[in-house]
Write a protein that holds these residues in place. Structure first.
Motif: not given
Ligand code: AMP
Ligand code: ZN
Length: 110
Positions: A70-83
């Motif tokens: 949700q946070i990534a979507a709110d920031k309009d991130a096209a992609g991201y990494k989770l660790v």
């Protein structure tokens, strides 16, 4: 838990740049960011690491992932990494389970 840095952040006893909070989780900026956006998402409940997570934490673990989404979507991130570093040998330095959310090209692996 006493003397746990992330419990203190969750309880407002230690300062952090909080970007999201609800009754179960808190998300805040990593103090030493390894990517243009580097957030930590933690459960308010103290769980030392994924090694200590049990069946009863299933919902909470899913909640961490969906909060990151949700946070990534709110920031309009096209992609991201989770660790999720797990245990000392897995690179975990803070003994309170946390999910790293990295958006943008990482400078190094957290
Ligand atoms: P880990 O190595 O997976 O345990 O990651 C712990 C992370 O917590 C590191 O990326 C640190 O930069 C970060 N960190 C440590 N202390 C703080 C703090 N007071 N506020 C925000 N982030 C922190
Ligand atoms: Zn804790």
């Amino acid at each position: 838990m006493k003397d746990c840095l992330f419990c203190k952040i969750a309880e407002g006893e230690e300062e952090a740049d909080i970007v999201y909070e609800d009754d179960q989780v808190v998300a805040f900026k990593d103090i030493n960011p390894k990517a243009p956006t580097h957030l930590l998402i933690i459960p308010k409940q103290h769980i030392t690491s994924l090694k200590e997570a049990e069946e009863e934490h299933q919902q909470l673990l899913g909640k961490l992932m969906l909060t990151a989404k949700q946070i990534a979507a709110d920031k309009d991130a096209a992609g991201y990494k989770l660790v999720m570093n797990t245990g000392e040998k897995g690179g975990q330095m803070v003994e309170h389970l946390h999910l790293h959310l990295l958006i943008g090209k990482p400078k190094q692996w957290p």
